[in-house]
Design a protein around this motif. Sequence first.
Motif, PDB file in Angstrom:
ATOM      1  N   THR A  90      -2.090  -2.375  -5.543  1.00 17.78           N
ATOM      2  CA  THR A  90      -2.215  -3.031  -6.840  1.00 17.78           C
ATOM      3  C   THR A  90      -2.657  -1.974  -7.848  1.00 17.78           C
ATOM      4  OG1 THR A  90      -4.485  -3.870  -6.538  1.00 17.78           O
ATOM      5  CG2 THR A  90      -2.677  -5.270  -5.779  1.00 17.78           C
ATOM      6  N   ALA A  91      -3.810  -2.124  -8.427  1.00 12.75           N
ATOM      7  CA  ALA A  91      -4.285  -1.160  -9.435  1.00 12.75           C
ATOM      8  C   ALA A  91      -5.487  -0.387  -8.921  1.00 12.75           C
ATOM      9  CB  ALA A  91      -4.623  -1.899 -10.733  1.00 12.75           C
ATOM     10  N   TRP A  92      -5.571  -0.208  -7.601  1.00 18.27           N
ATOM     11  CA  TRP A  92      -6.730   0.451  -7.006  1.00 18.27           C
ATOM     12  C   TRP A  92      -6.328   1.604  -6.101  1.00 18.27           C
ATOM     13  CZ3 TRP A  92     -11.991  -0.354  -7.486  1.00 18.27           C
ATOM     14  CH2 TRP A  92     -12.357  -1.408  -8.338  1.00 18.27           C
ATOM     15  N   LEU A  93      -7.137   2.648  -6.167  1.00 20.35           N
ATOM     16  CA  LEU A  93      -7.114   3.739  -5.197  1.00 20.35           C
ATOM     17  C   LEU A  93      -8.176   3.438  -4.160  1.00 20.35           C
ATOM     18  CD1 LEU A  93      -6.614   6.648  -4.105  1.00 20.35           C
ATOM     19  CD2 LEU A  93      -8.228   7.446  -5.860  1.00 20.35           C
ATOM     20  N   HIS A  94      -7.817   3.488  -2.885  1.00 26.61           N
ATOM     21  CA  HIS A  94      -8.794   3.347  -1.811  1.00 26.61           C
ATOM     22  C   HIS A  94      -8.846   4.661  -1.053  1.00 26.61           C
ATOM     23  CE1 HIS A  94     -10.314   1.416   2.140  1.00 26.61           C
ATOM     24  NE2 HIS A  94     -11.303   1.877   1.424  1.00 26.61           N
ATOM     25  N   ILE A  95      -9.980   5.325  -1.113  1.00 25.67           N
ATOM     26  CA  ILE A  95     -10.168   6.597  -0.420  1.00 25.67           C
ATOM     27  C   ILE A  95     -10.716   6.301   0.969  1.00 25.67           C
ATOM     28  CG2 ILE A  95     -11.435   8.778  -0.425  1.00 25.67           C
ATOM     29  CD1 ILE A  95     -11.515   8.379  -3.568  1.00 25.67           C
ATOM     30  N   ALA A  96      -9.947   6.682   1.982  1.00 20.44           N
ATOM     31  CA  ALA A  96     -10.363   6.451   3.366  1.00 20.44           C
ATOM     32  C   ALA A  96     -11.148   7.642   3.908  1.00 20.44           C
ATOM     33  CB  ALA A  96      -9.148   6.172   4.244  1.00 20.44           C
ATOM     34  N   ASN A  97     -10.683   8.860   3.612  1.00 20.63           N
ATOM     35  CA  ASN A  97     -11.322  10.067   4.139  1.00 20.63           C
ATOM     36  C   ASN A  97     -11.266  11.186   3.113  1.00 20.63           C
ATOM     37  OD1 ASN A  97      -9.409   8.973   6.691  1.00 20.63           O
ATOM     38  ND2 ASN A  97     -11.580   9.138   7.102  1.00 20.63           N
ATOM     39  N   LEU A  98     -12.378  11.894   2.965  1.00 29.76           N
ATOM     40  CA  LEU A  98     -12.441  13.121   2.171  1.00 29.76           C
ATOM     41  C   LEU A  98     -13.263  14.106   2.983  1.00 29.76           C
ATOM     42  CD1 LEU A  98     -12.100  14.901  -0.350  1.00 29.76           C
ATOM     43  CD2 LEU A  98     -14.051  13.708  -1.348  1.00 29.76           C
ATOM     44  N   TRP A  99     -12.673  15.272   3.243  1.00 30.34           N
ATOM     45  CA  TRP A  99     -13.344  16.269   4.080  1.00 30.34           C
ATOM     46  C   TRP A  99     -13.083  17.658   3.513  1.00 30.34           C
ATOM     47  CZ3 TRP A  99     -11.043  20.272   6.877  1.00 30.34           C
ATOM     48  CH2 TRP A  99     -11.878  20.975   7.749  1.00 30.34           C
ATOM     49  N   VAL A 100     -14.135  18.499   3.559  1.00 31.75           N
ATOM     50  CA  VAL A 100     -14.027  19.905   3.175  1.00 31.75           C
ATOM     51  C   VAL A 100     -14.642  20.723   4.303  1.00 31.75           C
ATOM     52  CG1 VAL A 100     -14.765  21.671   1.529  1.00 31.75           C
ATOM     53  CG2 VAL A 100     -14.081  19.405   0.700  1.00 31.75           C
ATOM     54  N   ASP A 101     -13.931  21.760   4.747  1.00 35.34           N
ATOM     55  CA  ASP A 101     -14.431  22.648   5.792  1.00 35.34           C
ATOM     56  C   ASP A 101     -15.776  23.228   5.358  1.00 35.34           C
ATOM     57  OD1 ASP A 101     -14.480  25.661   6.979  1.00 35.34           O
ATOM     58  OD2 ASP A 101     -13.484  24.273   8.359  1.00 35.34           O
ATOM     59  N   ALA A 145     -10.709  14.578  -7.834  1.00 30.20           N
ATOM     60  CA  ALA A 145     -10.157  14.486  -9.187  1.00 30.20           C
ATOM     61  C   ALA A 145      -8.626  14.411  -9.171  1.00 30.20           C
ATOM     62  CB  ALA A 145     -10.622  15.674 -10.033  1.00 30.20           C
ATOM     63  N   GLU A 146      -8.007  15.159  -8.276  1.00 27.89           N
ATOM     64  CA  GLU A 146      -6.543  15.132  -8.193  1.00 27.89           C
ATOM     65  C   GLU A 146      -6.056  13.776  -7.687  1.00 27.89           C
ATOM     66  OE1 GLU A 146      -2.502  16.456  -8.440  1.00 27.89           O
ATOM     67  OE2 GLU A 146      -4.376  16.827  -9.517  1.00 27.89           O
ATOM     68  N   ALA A 147      -6.734  13.217  -6.688  1.00 28.67           N
ATOM     69  CA  ALA A 147      -6.354  11.893  -6.190  1.00 28.67           C
ATOM     70  C   ALA A 147      -6.522  10.848  -7.292  1.00 28.67           C
ATOM     71  CB  ALA A 147      -7.185  11.526  -4.971  1.00 28.67           C
ATOM     72  N   GLU A 148      -7.620  10.918  -8.027  1.00 32.23           N
ATOM     73  CA  GLU A 148      -7.849   9.970  -9.121  1.00 32.23           C
ATOM     74  C   GLU A 148      -6.797  10.137 -10.215  1.00 32.23           C
ATOM     75  OE1 GLU A 148     -12.719   9.666  -8.676  1.00 32.23           O
ATOM     76  OE2 GLU A 148     -11.848  10.861 -10.304  1.00 32.23           O
ATOM     77  N   ARG A 149      -6.427  11.382 -10.506  1.00 37.40           N
ATOM     78  CA  ARG A 149      -5.412  11.643 -11.535  1.00 37.40           C
ATOM     79  C   ARG A 149      -4.071  11.038 -11.134  1.00 37.40           C
ATOM     80  NH1 ARG A 149      -1.109  14.068 -12.450  1.00 37.40           N
ATOM     81  NH2 ARG A 149      -1.049  15.164 -10.459  1.00 37.40           N
ATOM     82  N   ILE A 150      -3.647  11.290  -9.898  1.00 37.36           N
ATOM     83  CA  ILE A 150      -2.382  10.739  -9.411  1.00 37.36           C
ATOM     84  C   ILE A 150      -2.428   9.215  -9.457  1.00 37.36           C
ATOM     85  CG2 ILE A 150      -0.910  10.470  -7.370  1.00 37.36           C
ATOM     86  CD1 ILE A 150      -1.788  13.367  -6.598  1.00 37.36           C
ATOM     87  N   ALA A 151      -3.537   8.646  -8.981  1.00 37.36           N
ATOM     88  CA  ALA A 151      -3.663   7.185  -8.943  1.00 37.36           C
ATOM     89  C   ALA A 151      -3.597   6.591 -10.348  1.00 37.36           C
ATOM     90  CB  ALA A 151      -4.969   6.792  -8.257  1.00 37.36           C
ATOM     91  N   LEU A 179      -7.920  14.873   1.323  1.00 33.97           N
ATOM     92  CA  LEU A 179      -8.265  13.499   1.001  1.00 33.97           C
ATOM     93  C   LEU A 179      -7.113  12.621   1.464  1.00 33.97           C
ATOM     94  CD1 LEU A 179      -9.754  12.108  -2.255  1.00 33.97           C
ATOM     95  CD2 LEU A 179      -7.673  11.105  -1.324  1.00 33.97           C
ATOM     96  N   VAL A 180      -7.446  11.546   2.176  1.00 38.18           N
ATOM     97  CA  VAL A 180      -6.455  10.587   2.647  1.00 38.18           C
ATOM     98  C   VAL A 180      -6.857   9.211   2.120  1.00 38.18           C
ATOM     99  CG1 VAL A 180      -5.491   9.427   4.674  1.00 38.18           C
ATOM    100  CG2 VAL A 180      -5.912  11.896   4.725  1.00 38.18           C
ATOM    101  N   GLY A 181      -5.915   8.572   1.482  1.00 38.76           N
ATOM    102  CA  GLY A 181      -6.164   7.236   0.967  1.00 38.76           C
ATOM    103  C   GLY A 181      -4.857   6.540   0.694  1.00 38.76           C
ATOM    104  N   GLU A 240       0.857  -1.183   0.000  1.00 41.44           N
ATOM    105  CA  GLU A 240       0.000   0.000   0.000  1.00 41.44           C
ATOM    106  C   GLU A 240       0.894   1.235   0.000  1.00 41.44           C
ATOM    107  OE1 GLU A 240      -2.607  -0.076   3.371  1.00 41.44           O
ATOM    108  OE2 GLU A 240      -3.681  -1.847   2.646  1.00 41.44           O
ATOM    109  N   VAL A 241       0.565   2.203  -0.842  1.00 39.00           N
ATOM    110  CA  VAL A 241       1.327   3.446  -0.912  1.00 39.00           C
ATOM    111  C   VAL A 241       0.376   4.594  -0.550  1.00 39.00           C
ATOM    112  CG1 VAL A 241       2.684   4.973  -2.391  1.00 39.00           C
ATOM    113  CG2 VAL A 241       2.820   2.495  -2.715  1.00 39.00           C
ATOM    114  N   PRO A 242       0.675   5.357   0.495  1.00 39.19           N
ATOM    115  CA  PRO A 242      -0.215   6.450   0.893  1.00 39.19           C
ATOM    116  C   PRO A 242      -0.416   7.456  -0.241  1.00 39.19           C
ATOM    117  CG  PRO A 242       1.465   6.070   2.567  1.00 39.19           C
ATOM    118  CD  PRO A 242       1.852   5.250   1.371  1.00 39.19           C
ATOM    119  N   LEU A 243      -1.616   7.991  -0.314  1.00 37.07           N
ATOM    120  CA  LEU A 243      -1.932   9.063  -1.255  1.00 37.07           C
ATOM    121  C   LEU A 243      -2.741  10.105  -0.478  1.00 37.07           C
ATOM    122  CD1 LEU A 243      -3.104   8.680  -4.912  1.00 37.07           C
ATOM    123  CD2 LEU A 243      -3.728  10.609  -3.485  1.00 37.07           C
TER     124      LEU A 243
END
Length: 151
Positions: free
Chosen positions: A70-81, A95-101, A64-66, A46-49
Amino acid sequence: MVCRMFRIEAEVDKDRRDLLRSRLRDTNTAASPVLAALRGTPGEREVPLHVWALDPAGDLAGGLVGHTWTAWLHIANLWVDSTHRGTGLGTRLLAEAERIAATDRGCTGSRLETWDFQAPDFYRKQGYEVVCVIPDYPPGITEYTLTKRLA
């Protein structure tokens, strides 16, 4: 028939936890050619994103913390003030997390869990599909698991 006596314990034990994880990984690797092929490759870990949004003062506006595995992004937390909700910031973080992944890590899918009062509709608008619904988890709340294929 052999009768065996076992002592059952219920306690937090990090050493046993690590041993159990190692033995389970070994058992799964022996049973699955797919997992066996991952052993010793970069995809095995697992590689942190993490993606952060800071306001002009440098304070946390959202994040966003995830991780990728393998070939999957797992989003654990997404928060906006609350002061920044409705501005598209959550969409930008996702979108940025998905782009990086997808671009940097070769991910082809994304998954997450959310509760009914949080953001299932937000994720659906971003192209996620509900693949699992667990009512009363915790009691009085419904949990959703959603996935999305990344381009």
